[in-house]
Design an enzyme around this catalytic site. Structure first.
Site: not given
Ligand SMILES: [Zn+2]
Ligand SMILES: *[C@@H]1O[C@H](CO)[C@@H](O)[C@H](O)[C@H]1NC(C)=O
Ligand SMILES: *[C@@H]1O[C@H](CO)[C@@H](O)[C@H](O)[C@H]1NC(C)=O
Ligand SMILES: *[C@@H]1O[C@H](CO)[C@@H](O)[C@H](O)[C@H]1NC(C)=O
Ligand SMILES: *[C@@H]1O[C@H](CO)[C@@H](O)[C@H](O)[C@H]1NC(C)=O
Ligand SMILES: *[C@@H]1O[C@H](CO)[C@@H](O)[C@H](O)[C@H]1NC(C)=O
Ligand SMILES: CC(=O)N[C@H]1CO[C@H](CO)[C@@H](O)[C@@H]1O
Length: 509
Positions: A282, A294, A326-327, A355, A449
């Site tokens: 992604h 990520d 995606e998130e 991912d 994140h």
């Molecule tokens: Zn991811």
């Protein structure tokens, strides 16, 4: 907040069709470098040779470039980010597109534009009785409370699991629904609460943990909704069952909006177009940070494998995808699969998800995608990863195949799939410390994140290993599907659907 992106309203931008097979020098628009496109016969792709072309220096060079791109998001977000709608994400899309474009006629590229819902919670607060529960977390894509101001009410314990409108008593109108997690998605519960006139909802867990969920596709009936741990819910349930009143204040300042964003698909012009191996990463990050691991790592691994693959010819078509949104809940990959005509669906022999390839405190994780629960072929792919790690003398673990990344739409639509990862917010065990090194007790990705998912947040050793494995997976299936199951007639797998609890990074049920 993200700005509205002005893209072509075409749902599908036409592929950059090769103009003529022998159009020799190709002038790339942004770099002005001449890329020679010749018609020499290339050797058939070979796994070990393709793996040998993967270099850590090239991966890191691209990571530095991506971090610079993430800094384009600073003006609006005050820190680097590549979240959809940000300049950092637009820059990422251009970088991917230009990188593939420079490879000339080897690939045809498609931009697939689609509407993406994106939610932002600016502030929130929940008070239950005289407690401010620590685990209270606003759900993803929650609407704000009325007028973006605190609402007051008593908590009303909803019957069963709140999956049926009859579970909601009339007195919940104007008050706050207190609903148990389970059986149906959070979005359904919030919708029932809204229809019954509740001005907010709290979904508490059936186990002691918190609930970090998403309401999923917005509904006009959704009300401001929090998740709450079972541990903090227990004393409140007791009071409510004893018919004691519990006053509550709920406050969420949030917005949910729709923007256009883009999936980028690149397919080899060579190779049997009716039998494609597809792989994806992604392109977007969360708003909180630059997303270098990520999923900058997977994005870059795919760019590097796509670049090195051009040294070879392929028997089967290879299709790379860089998904957006995606998130926000697998929006790009869901859209892609949902809009695939049936005859196109059948041409995808399998989908491989890449991912988070380089978590600093990594484990080599393989999705435990078996044929018992997933379309036939998923297990053969899982076994390809197992065999490769074993050949390298490396340890690996199995992780649940439960909807946390972009394979979800493929599995739900009958396409075999699987993938590898190196770990997110999970905690490394003592046993895994012996297997992989690193630190037991810490997250696999301590910056998951967060703002610190930057250039220091990748383990290059793990990244090289996994990019080589990606090269191996591509080379194997680009050469032959001889030992791989034929696509079977699709029947929805209720077994998979029963166990999938995630839809992207957040729980949905
Ligand atoms: Zn991811
Ligand atoms: C693949 O390439 C390697 C050299 O990198 C060579 O030794 C090997 O024989 C090749 N394998 C096949 C099947 O062509
Ligand atoms: C596809 O998207 C990329 C990235 O946003 C952009 O640079 C490119 O011009 C687009 N191409 C077409 C044909 O729309
Ligand atoms: C993998 O999944 C199968 C079911 O498909 C299950 O029987 C097995 O226990 C799982 N293995 C691990 C290690 O989770
Ligand atoms: C694999 O794990 C075992 C412990 O289970 C450990 O002794 C061994 O060194 C590990 N192998 C590698 C290559 O890290
Ligand atoms: C990456 O992981 C390997 C194996 O655990 C370790 O030896 C190395 O120090 C790590 N590198 C970084 C930069 O953390
Ligand atoms: C990819 C490509 O352009 N292939 C061509 C190379 O040249 C031969 C013979 O001239 C053609 O048949 C191929 O189509």
């Amino acid at each position: 907040m993200g700005a509205l992106i002005k893209y072509s309203s075409l749902a599908l931008c036409a592929a950059l069709a090769p103009t003529s097979a022998l159009q020799v020098p190709f002038l790339s628009s942004n770099t002005q470098t001449l890329v020679q496109v010749t018609n020499e016969t290339k050797p058939l792709v070979n796994s070990s040779a393709l793996q040998d072309l993967i270099s850590g220096d090239r991966l890191m060079m691209r990571a530095k470039k991506l971090y610079k791109i993430a800094k384009m998001g600073e003006e609006e977000y005050n820190h680097p980010t590549r979240v959809i709608g940000s300049l950092g994400h637009l820059g990422t899309l251009s970088y991917i597109y230009e990188t593939i474009l420079q490879l000339g006629e080897y690939y045809s590229i498609t931009n697939q534009s689609f509407p993406a819902v994106s939610g932002n919670v600016f502030e929130s607060r929940l008070v239950l009785g005289d407690e401010v529960p620590k685990s209270a977390a606003p759900m993803g894509l929650t609407p704000p409370t009325k007028n973006r101001e605190p609402v007051h009410g008593t908590l009303v314990l909803i019957e069963n699991e709140g999956c049926d409108s009859s579970d909601y008593p009339a007195e919940v109108a104007g008050d706050i629904a207190f609903i148990k997690r389970g059986t149906c998605p959070f979005g359904t519960k919030s919708e029932h609460a809204g229809r019954a006139g509740a001005n907010a909802a709290v979904v508490y867990n059936y186990d002691k943990d918190g609930v970090h969920g998403t309401l999923g596709t917005p509904s006009p009936f959704h009300v401001a909704t929090f998740g709450l741990s079972g541990e903090e819910a227990a004393p409140i349930i007791k009071k409510l069952e004893n018919k004691e009143y519990v006053d509550a204040i709920a406050y969420i300042d949030a917005e949910v909006k729709t923007i256009l964003t883009v999936n980028i698909i690149a397919q080899t012009t060579d190779g049997d177009p009716d039998n494609c191996v597809m792989l994806g990463a992604h392109s977007d990050s969360v708003a909180e940070g630059p997303g270098i691991n990520d999923d900058g790592s997977g994005t870059i691994s795919l760019l590097e494998v796509a670049t090195q693959l051009t040294e070879y010819s392929v028997n089967n078509c290879v299709r790379f995808a860089w998904w957006a949104g995606e998130e926000e809940g697998l929006l790009g990959s869901d859209y892609y699969v949902a809009t695939l005509p049936a005859e196109e669906n059948k041409k995808i022999r399998l989908f491989m998800d890449y991912d988070m390839m380089a978590s600093p405190n990594f484990a080599y994780q393989i999705y435990n995608a078996t044929n018992a629960l997933n379309p036939e072929g998923s297990e053969e792919l899982r076994d390809l990863y197992i065999d490769w790690y074993e050949e390298q003398g490396l340890n690996y673990t199995f992780i649940p195949f439960d909807g946390r990344s972009d394979y979800d739409g493929f599995i739900r639509n009958g396409i075999p799939g699987g993938g590898i990862a190196t770990g997110a917010e999970g905690i490394k065990t003592k046993k895994e410390e012996k297997m992989f090194g690193g630190n037991a007790g810490d997250w696999y990705d301590p910056c998951y994140h967060q703002l610190c998912d930057d250039l220091g947040n990748v383990n290059v050793t793990a990244w090289i290993v996994n990019t080589r494995l990606i090269a191996h997976s591509v080379a194997t299936y680009a050469r032959s599907f001889e030992d791989f199951p034929k696509r079977t007639v699709f029947t929805a797998s209720s077994a998979y659907e029963n166990q999938a609890k995630y839809h992207g990074p957040k729980l949905f049920i």
